[in-house]
Design a protein around this motif. Structure first.
Motif, PDB file in Angstrom:
ATOM      1  N   GLY A 126       0.808  -1.218   0.000  1.00  0.00           N
ATOM      2  CA  GLY A 126       0.000   0.000   0.000  1.00  0.00           C
ATOM      3  C   GLY A 126       0.837   1.262   0.000  1.00  0.00           C
ATOM      4  N   SER A 127       1.865   1.296   0.846  1.00  0.00           N
ATOM      5  CA  SER A 127       2.702   2.492   0.932  1.00  0.00           C
ATOM      6  C   SER A 127       3.500   2.714  -0.340  1.00  0.00           C
ATOM      7  CB  SER A 127       3.650   2.377   2.140  1.00  0.00           C
ATOM      8  OG  SER A 127       4.511   1.256   1.998  1.00  0.00           O
ATOM      9  N   PHE A 128       3.839   1.612  -1.046  1.00  0.00           N
ATOM     10  CA  PHE A 128       4.607   1.771  -2.282  1.00  0.00           C
ATOM     11  C   PHE A 128       3.707   2.167  -3.450  1.00  0.00           C
ATOM     12  CE2 PHE A 128       6.379   0.247  -6.276  1.00  0.00           C
ATOM     13  CZ  PHE A 128       7.653   0.806  -6.239  1.00  0.00           C
ATOM     14  N   TYR A 129       2.633   1.392  -3.669  1.00  0.00           N
ATOM     15  CA  TYR A 129       1.795   1.629  -4.845  1.00  0.00           C
ATOM     16  C   TYR A 129       0.887   2.840  -4.721  1.00  0.00           C
ATOM     17  CZ  TYR A 129       3.257  -2.921  -6.633  1.00  0.00           C
ATOM     18  OH  TYR A 129       4.000  -3.973  -7.118  1.00  0.00           O
ATOM     19  N   LEU A 130       0.427   3.163  -3.523  1.00  0.00           N
ATOM     20  CA  LEU A 130      -0.477   4.301  -3.345  1.00  0.00           C
ATOM     21  C   LEU A 130       0.161   5.446  -2.574  1.00  0.00           C
ATOM     22  CD1 LEU A 130      -3.814   2.429  -2.539  1.00  0.00           C
ATOM     23  CD2 LEU A 130      -2.953   3.193  -4.760  1.00  0.00           C
ATOM     24  N   GLY A 131       1.345   5.207  -2.027  1.00  0.00           N
ATOM     25  CA  GLY A 131       2.000   6.243  -1.233  1.00  0.00           C
ATOM     26  C   GLY A 131       3.152   6.922  -1.944  1.00  0.00           C
ATOM     27  N   GLY A 132       3.234   6.739  -3.267  1.00  0.00           N
ATOM     28  CA  GLY A 132       4.264   7.441  -4.034  1.00  0.00           C
ATOM     29  C   GLY A 132       5.612   6.771  -4.019  1.00  0.00           C
ATOM     30  N   GLY A 133       5.627   5.430  -4.005  1.00  0.00           N
ATOM     31  CA  GLY A 133       6.887   4.718  -4.057  1.00  0.00           C
ATOM     32  C   GLY A 133       7.654   5.036  -5.331  1.00  0.00           C
ATOM     33  N   LYS A 134       8.964   5.095  -5.252  1.00  0.00           N
ATOM     34  CA  LYS A 134       9.803   5.458  -6.396  1.00  0.00           C
ATOM     35  C   LYS A 134       9.585   4.500  -7.561  1.00  0.00           C
ATOM     36  CE  LYS A 134      14.574   6.411  -7.750  1.00  0.00           C
ATOM     37  NZ  LYS A 134      15.997   6.406  -7.318  1.00  0.00           N
ATOM     38  N   GLY A 135       9.135   5.030  -8.674  1.00  0.00           N
ATOM     39  CA  GLY A 135       8.916   4.220  -9.865  1.00  0.00           C
ATOM     40  C   GLY A 135       7.532   3.629  -9.981  1.00  0.00           C
ATOM     41  N   SER A 136       6.692   3.805  -8.938  1.00  0.00           N
ATOM     42  CA  SER A 136       5.373   3.176  -8.958  1.00  0.00           C
ATOM     43  C   SER A 136       4.460   3.766 -10.027  1.00  0.00           C
ATOM     44  CB  SER A 136       4.702   3.313  -7.586  1.00  0.00           C
ATOM     45  OG  SER A 136       4.495   4.679  -7.264  1.00  0.00           O
ATOM     46  N   GLU A 137       4.772   5.000 -10.482  1.00  0.00           N
ATOM     47  CA  GLU A 137       3.907   5.666 -11.454  1.00  0.00           C
ATOM     48  C   GLU A 137       3.905   4.983 -12.821  1.00  0.00           C
ATOM     49  OE1 GLU A 137       7.990   7.340 -11.634  1.00  0.00           O
ATOM     50  OE2 GLU A 137       6.539   7.024 -10.023  1.00  0.00           O
ATOM     51  N   VAL A 138       4.861   4.096 -13.068  1.00  0.00           N
ATOM     52  CA  VAL A 138       4.896   3.394 -14.360  1.00  0.00           C
ATOM     53  C   VAL A 138       3.800   2.335 -14.445  1.00  0.00           C
ATOM     54  CG1 VAL A 138       7.371   3.780 -14.638  1.00  0.00           C
ATOM     55  CG2 VAL A 138       6.574   1.675 -13.547  1.00  0.00           C
ATOM     56  N   ILE A 139       3.191   2.012 -13.302  1.00  0.00           N
ATOM     57  CA  ILE A 139       2.094   1.039 -13.263  1.00  0.00           C
ATOM     58  C   ILE A 139       0.779   1.807 -13.211  1.00  0.00           C
ATOM     59  CG2 ILE A 139       1.033  -0.808 -11.912  1.00  0.00           C
ATOM     60  CD1 ILE A 139       3.835  -1.515 -10.921  1.00  0.00           C
ATOM     61  N   PRO A 140      -0.196   1.450 -14.062  1.00  0.00           N
ATOM     62  CA  PRO A 140      -1.483   2.160 -14.071  1.00  0.00           C
ATOM     63  C   PRO A 140      -2.126   2.194 -12.679  1.00  0.00           C
ATOM     64  CG  PRO A 140      -1.323   0.687 -15.953  1.00  0.00           C
ATOM     65  CD  PRO A 140      -0.135   0.404 -15.091  1.00  0.00           C
ATOM     66  N   LEU A 141      -2.799   3.307 -12.382  1.00  0.00           N
ATOM     67  CA  LEU A 141      -3.397   3.493 -11.066  1.00  0.00           C
ATOM     68  C   LEU A 141      -4.399   2.390 -10.736  1.00  0.00           C
ATOM     69  CD1 LEU A 141      -3.852   5.185  -8.522  1.00  0.00           C
ATOM     70  CD2 LEU A 141      -5.528   6.541  -9.810  1.00  0.00           C
ATOM     71  N   ALA A 142      -5.206   1.981 -11.707  1.00  0.00           N
ATOM     72  CA  ALA A 142      -6.212   0.941 -11.470  1.00  0.00           C
ATOM     73  C   ALA A 142      -5.553  -0.345 -10.990  1.00  0.00           C
ATOM     74  CB  ALA A 142      -7.016   0.682 -12.744  1.00  0.00           C
ATOM     75  N   ALA A 143      -4.439  -0.713 -11.603  1.00  0.00           N
ATOM     76  CA  ALA A 143      -3.727  -1.925 -11.201  1.00  0.00           C
ATOM     77  C   ALA A 143      -3.170  -1.779  -9.794  1.00  0.00           C
ATOM     78  CB  ALA A 143      -2.595  -2.219 -12.184  1.00  0.00           C
TER      79      ALA A 143
END
Length: 316
Positions: free
Chosen positions: A254-271
């Protein structure tokens, strides 16, 4: 060819050892390297995940294996004299599940260790948004194939088993999404490993319970084995699902995918939302199961027949 193969294997094991010496982050060559199949697994995965057609054929092969193994196990159980249809079908399903959870636990642990995962803290190279590796894709395909084969059984013979059906479909959606995007396989490896590592004990408890259902004898060897497996499973759930997973899985993802983890933006938000929500839902189910198992252990019987006998005694 043998010389070249051995050279590749030595190189792979050397890299694995180097990663393992970074600290407590793990042993990249764990299990697979120890038994000398690490290079073979890497070569196999690279060959069979090189394109969509290869991955489709690999999934079909694994699906056929699990489906056939299930049917053969059912036939073996019938030949052994078991008459209860439910017992026969569930023993077949458990046999395939036992193979799956044992193998996939080793494969996911290898993948996590080789990418720098640690129970408490992970290496900087552990990237939850990283590009999928061939071995990571092959592991997910192996797991998807099992889930689909088991879903054939569940939809046909146990349509009321809603919890398992939803769990299997959710897992399939999670992994297929990961394969299509081409990133994030370490999140699936983490969820699968922590979810399946207790599988052998869960299967041991279910199998012994089914034997008791067939024989109707709950206070002898099968009954004691059932309680023994239940105790081990309870311990595993306590440390893995109840104490560790809320932080080690739910919070980390949760903290990585929704909390602004480095590089997480390359994965679509829905996923990212799906990948964060599904482990939380699984945790809810785990806590519910843990509570039920705790209650059964405190009463003294964990098999269905044993619990029925206990209820009759109380009413009497």
């Amino acid at each position: 060819r043998r010389s070249a193969s051995r050279g590749v294997e030595r190189e792979s094991i050397s890299v694995a050892t180097a990663v393992g010496t970074e600290g407590h982050w793990g042993m990249a060559g764990c299990l697979l390297g120890d038994v000398g199949v690490e290079a073979d697994w890497q070569a196999f995965a690279k060959e069979w995940t090189k394109d969509a057609a290869s991955m489709g054929l690999l999934m079909l092969s694994f699906f056929t294996f699990f489906f056939t193994f299930n049917q053969m196990a059912c036939a073996t159980v019938r030949a052994a004299g078991y008459k209860n249809k439910r017992v026969v079908l569930e023993l077949g399903s458990c046999s395939a599940s036992l193979i799956h959870c044992t193998v996939v636990s080793a494969l996911t642990y290898y993948e996590l260790c080789s990418q720098g995962w640690g129970v408490v803290s992970s290496s900087p190279k552990f990237d939850l948004a990283g590009v999928n590796t061939p071995t990571g894709n092959a592991t997910m395909i192996f797991c998807i194939a099992y889930m689909l084969a088991d879903l054939v059984y569940l939809h046909r013979f146990a349509p009321g088993d809603t919890l398992y059906i939803v769990h299997h479909w959710a897992t399939v959606v999670y992994m297929i999404t990961c394969i299509v995007i081409g990133r994030g396989c370490l999140s699936t490896m983490l969820c699968i490993f922590l979810g399946e590592v207790t599988g052998p004990f869960n299967n041991g408890m279910v199998i012994s319970n089914l034997i008791i259902m067939e024989t109707r004898v709950y206070d002898r060897v099968a009954g004691r084995l059932n309680y023994f497996f239940a105790c081990i499973l309870w311990t595993g759930f306590l440390f893995i699902r109840v104490l560790y997973a809320p932080y080690g899985v739910c919070w980390v993802l949760g903290s990585f995918y929704l909390g602004g983890g480095k590089g997480s933006e390359v994965i679509p938000l829905a996923a990212r939302v799906v990948w964060t929500a599904l482990p939380v839902l699984v945790e809810y189910g785990s806590f519910t199961f843990f509570g039920t198992l705790t209650s059964d252990l405190m009463r003294g019987w964990t098999s269905d027949v044993g619990k029925e006998a206990l209820q009759k005694k109380k009413k009497g």
